[in-house]
Design a protein around this motif. Structure first.
Motif, PDB file in Angstrom:
ATOM      1  N   PRO A  59      41.148  -1.915  29.143  1.00 35.22           N
ATOM      2  CA  PRO A  59      41.547  -3.115  29.891  1.00 35.22           C
ATOM      3  C   PRO A  59      40.979  -3.055  31.312  1.00 35.22           C
ATOM      4  CG  PRO A  59      43.422  -2.135  28.781  1.00 35.22           C
ATOM      5  CD  PRO A  59      42.313  -1.139  28.680  1.00 35.22           C
ATOM      6  N   MET A  60      40.718  -4.223  31.881  1.00 39.48           N
ATOM      7  CA  MET A  60      40.097  -4.285  33.195  1.00 39.48           C
ATOM      8  C   MET A  60      40.688  -5.452  33.986  1.00 39.48           C
ATOM      9  SD  MET A  60      35.981  -4.171  33.801  1.00 39.48           S
ATOM     10  CE  MET A  60      35.924  -3.006  32.442  1.00 39.48           C
ATOM     11  N   ASP A  61      40.900  -5.241  35.280  1.00 35.60           N
ATOM     12  CA  ASP A  61      41.421  -6.279  36.161  1.00 35.60           C
ATOM     13  C   ASP A  61      40.279  -6.940  36.916  1.00 35.60           C
ATOM     14  OD1 ASP A  61      44.482  -6.092  36.091  1.00 35.60           O
ATOM     15  OD2 ASP A  61      43.908  -3.990  36.367  1.00 35.60           O
ATOM     16  N   LEU A  62      40.214  -8.263  36.836  1.00 33.57           N
ATOM     17  CA  LEU A  62      39.233  -9.042  37.588  1.00 33.57           C
ATOM     18  C   LEU A  62      39.985  -9.792  38.680  1.00 33.57           C
ATOM     19  CD1 LEU A  62      37.089 -10.567  34.673  1.00 33.57           C
ATOM     20  CD2 LEU A  62      37.063  -8.241  35.607  1.00 33.57           C
ATOM     21  N   VAL A  63      39.628  -9.539  39.935  1.00 27.60           N
ATOM     22  CA  VAL A  63      40.311 -10.131  41.079  1.00 27.60           C
ATOM     23  C   VAL A  63      39.336 -11.044  41.805  1.00 27.60           C
ATOM     24  CG1 VAL A  63      41.641  -9.650  43.166  1.00 27.60           C
ATOM     25  CG2 VAL A  63      41.603  -7.970  41.311  1.00 27.60           C
ATOM     26  N   GLY A  64      39.724 -12.311  42.027  1.00 31.01           N
ATOM     27  CA  GLY A  64      38.794 -13.240  42.650  1.00 31.01           C
ATOM     28  C   GLY A  64      39.439 -14.145  43.665  1.00 31.01           C
ATOM     29  N   ALA A  65      38.675 -14.460  44.715  1.00 31.39           N
ATOM     30  CA  ALA A  65      39.063 -15.456  45.707  1.00 31.39           C
ATOM     31  C   ALA A  65      37.917 -16.436  45.867  1.00 31.39           C
ATOM     32  CB  ALA A  65      39.376 -14.800  47.059  1.00 31.39           C
ATOM     33  N   SER A  66      38.237 -17.724  45.937  1.00 30.76           N
ATOM     34  CA  SER A  66      37.250 -18.779  46.160  1.00 30.76           C
ATOM     35  C   SER A  66      36.172 -18.728  45.070  1.00 30.76           C
ATOM     36  CB  SER A  66      36.662 -18.642  47.568  1.00 30.76           C
ATOM     37  OG  SER A  66      36.075 -19.849  47.985  1.00 30.76           O
ATOM     38  N   ILE A  67      34.886 -18.722  45.446  1.00 33.11           N
ATOM     39  CA  ILE A  67      33.850 -18.697  44.406  1.00 33.11           C
ATOM     40  C   ILE A  67      33.988 -17.453  43.542  1.00 33.11           C
ATOM     41  CG2 ILE A  67      32.119 -17.548  45.855  1.00 33.11           C
ATOM     42  CD1 ILE A  67      29.965 -19.207  44.422  1.00 33.11           C
ATOM     43  N   SER A 220      42.287 -21.724  45.207  1.00 32.86           N
ATOM     44  CA  SER A 220      41.566 -20.539  45.656  1.00 32.86           C
ATOM     45  C   SER A 220      40.212 -20.885  46.263  1.00 32.86           C
ATOM     46  CB  SER A 220      41.365 -19.569  44.486  1.00 32.86           C
ATOM     47  OG  SER A 220      40.827 -18.348  44.934  1.00 32.86           O
ATOM     48  N   CYS A 221      39.683 -22.064  45.916  1.00 35.56           N
ATOM     49  CA  CYS A 221      38.374 -22.506  46.419  1.00 35.56           C
ATOM     50  C   CYS A 221      38.481 -23.563  47.513  1.00 35.56           C
ATOM     51  CB  CYS A 221      37.546 -23.067  45.271  1.00 35.56           C
ATOM     52  SG  CYS A 221      37.152 -21.878  43.963  1.00 35.56           S
ATOM     53  N   SER A 222      39.707 -23.900  47.951  1.00 33.45           N
ATOM     54  CA  SER A 222      39.908 -25.031  48.868  1.00 33.45           C
ATOM     55  C   SER A 222      39.803 -24.587  50.329  1.00 33.45           C
ATOM     56  CB  SER A 222      41.259 -25.700  48.594  1.00 33.45           C
ATOM     57  OG  SER A 222      41.238 -26.332  47.333  1.00 33.45           O
ATOM     58  N   ILE A 223      38.579 -24.589  50.825  1.00 33.24           N
ATOM     59  CA  ILE A 223      38.306 -24.204  52.212  1.00 33.24           C
ATOM     60  C   ILE A 223      38.961 -25.231  53.138  1.00 33.24           C
ATOM     61  CG2 ILE A 223      36.482 -23.770  53.911  1.00 33.24           C
ATOM     62  CD1 ILE A 223      34.595 -23.407  51.429  1.00 33.24           C
ATOM     63  N   PRO A 224      39.760 -24.793  54.112  1.00 26.19           N
ATOM     64  CA  PRO A 224      40.401 -25.752  55.019  1.00 26.19           C
ATOM     65  C   PRO A 224      39.369 -26.644  55.709  1.00 26.19           C
ATOM     66  CG  PRO A 224      41.325 -23.569  55.308  1.00 26.19           C
ATOM     67  CD  PRO A 224      40.150 -23.406  54.388  1.00 26.19           C
ATOM     68  N   TYR A 241      48.501 -24.851  49.275  1.00 27.90           N
ATOM     69  CA  TYR A 241      47.741 -23.655  48.912  1.00 27.90           C
ATOM     70  C   TYR A 241      46.277 -23.881  49.272  1.00 27.90           C
ATOM     71  CZ  TYR A 241      51.792 -22.061  46.217  1.00 27.90           C
ATOM     72  OH  TYR A 241      53.043 -21.651  45.833  1.00 27.90           O
ATOM     73  N   TRP A 242      45.704 -22.895  49.958  1.00 27.44           N
ATOM     74  CA  TRP A 242      44.310 -22.980  50.376  1.00 27.44           C
ATOM     75  C   TRP A 242      43.493 -21.826  49.801  1.00 27.44           C
ATOM     76  CZ3 TRP A 242      47.757 -24.869  54.217  1.00 27.44           C
ATOM     77  CH2 TRP A 242      47.439 -26.122  54.751  1.00 27.44           C
ATOM     78  N   ASP A 243      42.233 -21.839  50.209  1.00 25.28           N
ATOM     79  CA  ASP A 243      41.237 -20.844  49.821  1.00 25.28           C
ATOM     80  C   ASP A 243      41.806 -19.418  49.941  1.00 25.28           C
ATOM     81  OD1 ASP A 243      38.853 -19.063  50.003  1.00 25.28           O
ATOM     82  OD2 ASP A 243      37.762 -20.962  49.973  1.00 25.28           O
ATOM     83  N   GLY A 244      41.656 -18.640  48.871  1.00 25.49           N
ATOM     84  CA  GLY A 244      42.110 -17.258  48.901  1.00 25.49           C
ATOM     85  C   GLY A 244      41.380 -16.415  49.919  1.00 25.49           C
ATOM     86  N   GLY A 245      40.215 -16.886  50.352  1.00 24.62           N
ATOM     87  CA  GLY A 245      39.461 -16.144  51.346  1.00 24.62           C
ATOM     88  C   GLY A 245      40.086 -16.164  52.729  1.00 24.62           C
ATOM     89  N   ILE A 246      41.018 -17.089  52.977  1.00 24.27           N
ATOM     90  CA  ILE A 246      41.667 -17.120  54.285  1.00 24.27           C
ATOM     91  C   ILE A 246      42.427 -15.816  54.507  1.00 24.27           C
ATOM     92  CG2 ILE A 246      43.259 -18.346  55.795  1.00 24.27           C
ATOM     93  CD1 ILE A 246      40.748 -19.903  55.074  1.00 24.27           C
ATOM     94  N   THR A 247      43.238 -15.434  53.554  1.00 28.42           N
ATOM     95  CA  THR A 247      43.964 -14.170  53.673  1.00 28.42           C
ATOM     96  C   THR A 247      43.098 -12.987  53.267  1.00 28.42           C
ATOM     97  OG1 THR A 247      44.896 -14.487  51.456  1.00 28.42           O
ATOM     98  CG2 THR A 247      46.223 -15.214  53.325  1.00 28.42           C
ATOM     99  N   ASP A 248      42.197 -13.197  52.294  1.00 31.90           N
ATOM    100  CA  ASP A 248      41.428 -12.081  51.730  1.00 31.90           C
ATOM    101  C   ASP A 248      39.977 -12.494  51.497  1.00 31.90           C
ATOM    102  OD1 ASP A 248      43.556  -9.928  51.148  1.00 31.90           O
ATOM    103  OD2 ASP A 248      44.440 -11.762  50.352  1.00 31.90           O
ATOM    104  N   TYR A 249      39.227 -12.555  52.582  1.00 30.66           N
ATOM    105  CA  TYR A 249      37.845 -13.053  52.536  1.00 30.66           C
ATOM    106  C   TYR A 249      37.009 -12.249  51.540  1.00 30.66           C
ATOM    107  CZ  TYR A 249      33.464 -14.869  54.568  1.00 30.66           C
ATOM    108  OH  TYR A 249      32.244 -15.470  54.789  1.00 30.66           O
ATOM    109  N   HIS A 250      37.005 -10.936  51.698  1.00 34.39           N
ATOM    110  CA  HIS A 250      36.212 -10.079  50.811  1.00 34.39           C
ATOM    111  C   HIS A 250      37.081  -9.115  50.001  1.00 34.39           C
ATOM    112  CE1 HIS A 250      32.506 -10.649  53.665  1.00 34.39           C
ATOM    113  NE2 HIS A 250      32.745 -11.701  52.896  1.00 34.39           N
ATOM    114  N   LEU A 251      38.384  -9.441  49.900  1.00 39.63           N
ATOM    115  CA  LEU A 251      39.266  -8.649  49.044  1.00 39.63           C
ATOM    116  C   LEU A 251      39.264  -7.167  49.428  1.00 39.63           C
ATOM    117  CD1 LEU A 251      38.292 -10.381  45.685  1.00 39.63           C
ATOM    118  CD2 LEU A 251      40.325 -10.830  47.064  1.00 39.63           C
TER     119      LEU A 251
END
Length: 360
Positions: A59-67, A220-224, A241-251
């Protein structure tokens, strides 16, 4: 290697020195925010998800923000090579017709177009993502609090001004304005824990389902200011809810407790914590969070050989304006050249040479 650079944290480097690198060693694959920069990773994504990772069974975890969330969700579809290619083509050819006197598309226009694309892309196929036999998808979003609990003409700019100033003092304190909310798919029908620790920042986790899949990925893709926030996602707290990159740009997350190594195809060496940290260069260095992480990134010298001497980015929408053909040609050339990243990675994996791996 000319195009590709491989960086690793100390734990990952020791592992490779002793055991090499095999697909069964990988436990987590992150996908960063970054807009068009993520296009450069298309050939590597297709190699990893189409050829290399399928040689293992864990099993593998895929974690993504925005694109990155869009990339990771697409990797969960049947035939990931053709699906990731379709994502790339759709992203490259995105275009917004402007009314006379209009200099840029409105957030409403972009949001509506993006929703139509998501619906067309995943309609009738979300179950493949949510019920993947190996991959557990985690979609990162930024949930507004206080002024940012709703998206409006005055609340949003004031709220983000407050978040920016607060973040400059303390990243953790930015949790007063925005919290990390992760939507996670079940595995074999069972809710799964996050593959990273969450003591660094205010975090909540909710189930990803067919009822909220499109909303979660769009959020997750909604850039302010570029897209509208997504409000009231099913199965999660109300609010914007906005772009996940706001809190975690590069995870830049604490992967040390995850099972296996973290393999991170990225468009640069630095793993920047949050979008508001882009100018705060003292936060761009590696930390112990990334000790078991391997970053695969383009060589900065190779990047200079690409069109305009850089990766594709959002400034190209302004540079090329309504000249869609010119922008498409430049982006397609960059992606074509990025095939070298995948080729060099494939060759290195045949006989991993740790002397070519640089400290992260």
């Amino acid at each position: 290697m000319k195009a590709l650079k491989i960086y690793a944290g100390p734990t990952a480097r020791r592992h490779m020195a002793q055991h090499g690198l095999l697909p069964q060693h990988i436990g987590v694959v992150p996908g960063a925010a970054g807009g068009p920069k993520g296009l450069i990773l298309g050939p590597m994504d297709r190699f990893l998800f189409g050829q290399w990772l399928p040689r293992s069974t864990q099993p593998m975890d895929l974690v993504g923000a925005s694109i990155g969330a869009w990339r990771m969700a697409t990797a969960c579809l049947p035939n990931p090579v053709s699906e990731l290619q379709a994502l790339e083509d759709a992203y490259i050819h995105q275009h917004y017709e402007l009314e006379p006197g209009q200099s840029r598309p409105t957030a409403k226009q972009v949001s509506e177009d993006f929703r139509n694309n998501l619906t067309g892309f995943y309609s009738g196929r979300m179950h493949h993502v949510l019920q993947h036999p190996r991959y557990r998808l985690h979609v990162v979003t930024s949930h507004g609090r206080g002024l940012l609990s709703r998206d409006s003409a005055w609340r949003t700019p004031l709220g983000y001004a407050g978040a920016y100033l607060t973040n400059a003092v303390s990243r953790r304190a930015m949790g007063l304005w925005l919290e990390r909310v992760v939507f996670s798919s079940p595995f074999m029908g069972t809710p799964q824990p996050l593959p990273f620790a969450t003591s660094d920042y205010r975090t909540r986790q909710f189930a990803l389902s067919e009822a909220n899949f499109l909303d979660a990925v769009q959020a997750s893709c909604s850039i302010p200011f570029v897209l509208q926030a997504v409000h009231h996602i099913a199965g999660a707290p109300t609010g914007a809810y906005w772009d996940g990159g706001i809190t975690d740009y590069h995870l830049h997350l604490d992967y040390r407790g995850a099972k296996g190594l973290t393999l991170y195809p990225h468009f640069q060496k630095a793993v920047v914590p949050g979008w508001l940290d882009k100018a705060l260069t003292w936060r761009h260095g590696s930390t112990s969070f990334l000790d078991s992480t391997i970053v695969l990134a383009p060589n900065p010298e190779w990047v200079k050989t690409l069109p305009n001497g850089k990766l594709p980015d959002r400034s190209d929408f302004v540079t090329y304006g309504q000249d869609l053909a010119a922008r498409v040609a430049v982006w397609q050339q960059a992606v074509s050249e990025a095939g070298r990243l995948a080729d060099e990675l494939a060759q290195w994996l045949l006989r991993p040479d740790v002397s070519l791996v640089e400290p992260l």
